[in-house]
Design a protein around this motif. Structure first.
Motif, mmCIF file in Angstrom:
data_model
loop_
_atom_site.group_PDB
_atom_site.id
_atom_site.type_symbol
_atom_site.label_atom_id
_atom_site.label_comp_id
_atom_site.label_asym_id
_atom_site.label_seq_id
_atom_site.Cartn_x
_atom_site.Cartn_y
_atom_site.Cartn_z
ATOM 1 N N PRO A 183 0.960 -1.182 -0.061
ATOM 2 C CA PRO A 183 0.136 -0.131 -0.183
ATOM 3 C C PRO A 183 0.842 1.211 0.100
ATOM 4 O O PRO A 183 2.015 1.336 0.404
ATOM 5 C CB PRO A 183 -0.679 -0.078 1.211
ATOM 6 C CG PRO A 183 0.206 -0.977 2.130
ATOM 7 C CD PRO A 183 0.916 -1.755 1.307
ATOM 8 N N CYS A 184 0.235 2.143 -0.545
ATOM 9 C CA CYS A 184 0.840 3.630 -0.543
ATOM 10 C C CYS A 184 -0.379 4.652 -0.648
ATOM 11 O O CYS A 184 -0.518 5.170 -1.579
ATOM 12 C CB CYS A 184 1.859 3.966 -1.566
ATOM 13 S SG CYS A 184 2.634 5.765 -1.395
ATOM 14 N N ARG A 185 -0.923 4.778 0.345
ATOM 15 C CA ARG A 185 -2.312 5.677 0.540
ATOM 16 C C ARG A 185 -1.677 7.190 0.753
ATOM 17 O O ARG A 185 -1.006 7.534 1.838
ATOM 18 C CB ARG A 185 -3.367 5.347 1.537
ATOM 19 C CG ARG A 185 -3.675 3.758 1.595
ATOM 20 C CD ARG A 185 -4.607 3.542 0.154
ATOM 21 N NE ARG A 185 -5.331 2.064 0.376
ATOM 22 C CZ ARG A 185 -6.420 2.113 -0.597
ATOM 23 N NH1 ARG A 185 -6.811 2.831 -1.525
ATOM 24 N NH2 ARG A 185 -6.965 0.930 -0.519
ATOM 25 N N VAL A 186 -2.359 7.953 -0.047
ATOM 26 C CA VAL A 186 -1.793 9.361 0.245
ATOM 27 C C VAL A 186 -3.057 10.469 0.207
ATOM 28 O O VAL A 186 -4.145 9.876 -0.231
ATOM 29 C CB VAL A 186 -0.869 9.769 -1.274
ATOM 30 C CG1 VAL A 186 0.270 8.783 -1.501
ATOM 31 C CG2 VAL A 186 -1.906 9.806 -2.508
ATOM 32 N N LYS A 187 -2.348 11.656 0.658
ATOM 33 C CA LYS A 187 -3.594 12.803 0.888
ATOM 34 C C LYS A 187 -2.641 13.943 0.111
ATOM 35 O O LYS A 187 -1.570 14.292 0.480
ATOM 36 C CB LYS A 187 -3.825 12.851 2.477
ATOM 37 C CG LYS A 187 -4.662 13.904 2.553
ATOM 38 C CD LYS A 187 -6.170 13.704 1.981
ATOM 39 C CE LYS A 187 -7.042 14.990 2.564
ATOM 40 N NZ LYS A 187 -8.379 14.592 2.148
ATOM 41 N N GLY A 188 -3.328 14.501 -0.422
ATOM 42 C CA GLY A 188 -2.980 15.983 -1.140
ATOM 43 C C GLY A 188 -3.790 16.447 -2.033
ATOM 44 O O GLY A 188 -4.669 16.033 -2.657
#
Length: 258
Positions: A183-188
């Motif tokens: 996983p590599c869950r991101v916010k931006g």
């Protein structure tokens, strides 16, 4: 124990790669666990959950700022983390796809998950729920509002817009031949562009056995011994960048025998 297996593997590798394996082996050390649902032993099935980092029992949220709540856990099978606010689910990352990510029963991982709290009008209970197979563990914090911070700079106000990697594995172990998902869950905002590089520092786009999903996860098909090493997820947008590294250890099938 997987930690013992990593130590044995390190003895067979070059000095530089052995040092990397030993460093990540320490991340799977469960002897100093904070909380365990099951204490594994040589005579037990290797299924367990260990919370290694949890939020404080009470956390202050300053109006106009962003509060980060973080949970880390080691589990077999590799765990997932779900956040709740007063028993209602919270989704803090940019969810752009409908992929359902399952972990293999033979896997083991150390996951890190962060929840960003930008608004909190009244005291609320936030809980991270860790799932590993049929086992669960949880940690909670009560977030209360603090005084308004009048010294916020314009730059600090923009921080929530820069990329933040909220969910990733620090270490992931599974048997050779497995199909795995990192996983590599991101916010931006705007939505960050997510890229991955493999254990040799090369773009995974060059490898037909690897694929980056729209949601940012990396799929590795038919895990091989040569895939051992650090994989790096990078998220970038106009306001900055962030990265997270996952150490992947391909175990031999007999390594997982109980």
């Amino acid at each position: 124990m997987y930690a013992v297996l990593l130590f044995a593997a390190a003895a067979l590798l070059s000095n530089s790669r052995a040092a990397i394996v030993n460093r990540h082996m320490k991340l799977l050390d469960i002897n100093n666990s904070i909380e365990t649902n099951t204490k594994p032993s040589a005579h037990q099935t290797k299924r367990f959950i260990t919370i290694t980092k949890r939020p404080a029992s009470r956390s202050a949220h300053v109006a106009g700022a962003t509060l980060e709540l973080t949970c880390e856990a080691i589990a077999a099978p590799a765990p997932s983390v779900h956040w709740f606010k007063n028993d209602a689910p919270v989704y803090e990352y940019d969810k752009e796809s409908n992929e359902v990510i399952d972990t293999n029963p033979s896997s083991l991982g150390r996951v890190r998950s962060t929840l960003l709290v930008t608004r909190n009008d009244a005291p609320s209970e936030y809980t991270c729920l860790i799932l590993s197979g049929s086992k669960t563990a949880r940690a909670s914090t009560v977030v209360y509002s603090s005084e308004i911070n009048t010294d916020l700079t314009e730059r600090s106000k923009l921080v929530p817009l820069s990329p933040k990697i909220l969910v990733s594995y620090k270490v992931f172990v599974d048997i050779i031949g497995s199909n795995i998902v990192l996983p590599c869950r991101v916010k931006g905002h705007p939505r960050p562009i997510v890229t991955w590089t493999d254990n040799n520092g090369e773009s995974v786009k060059k490898n037909p056995g690897m694929k980056v999903l729209r949601s940012g996860e990396l799929v590795i098909s038919q895990l091989r011994w040569s895939d051992m090493g650090e994989f790096t997820c990078r998220a970038k947008n106009l306001f900055g960048s962030a990265e997270a590294k996952t150490f992947v250890y391909p175990a031999r099938p007999n390594d997982t025998d109980g």
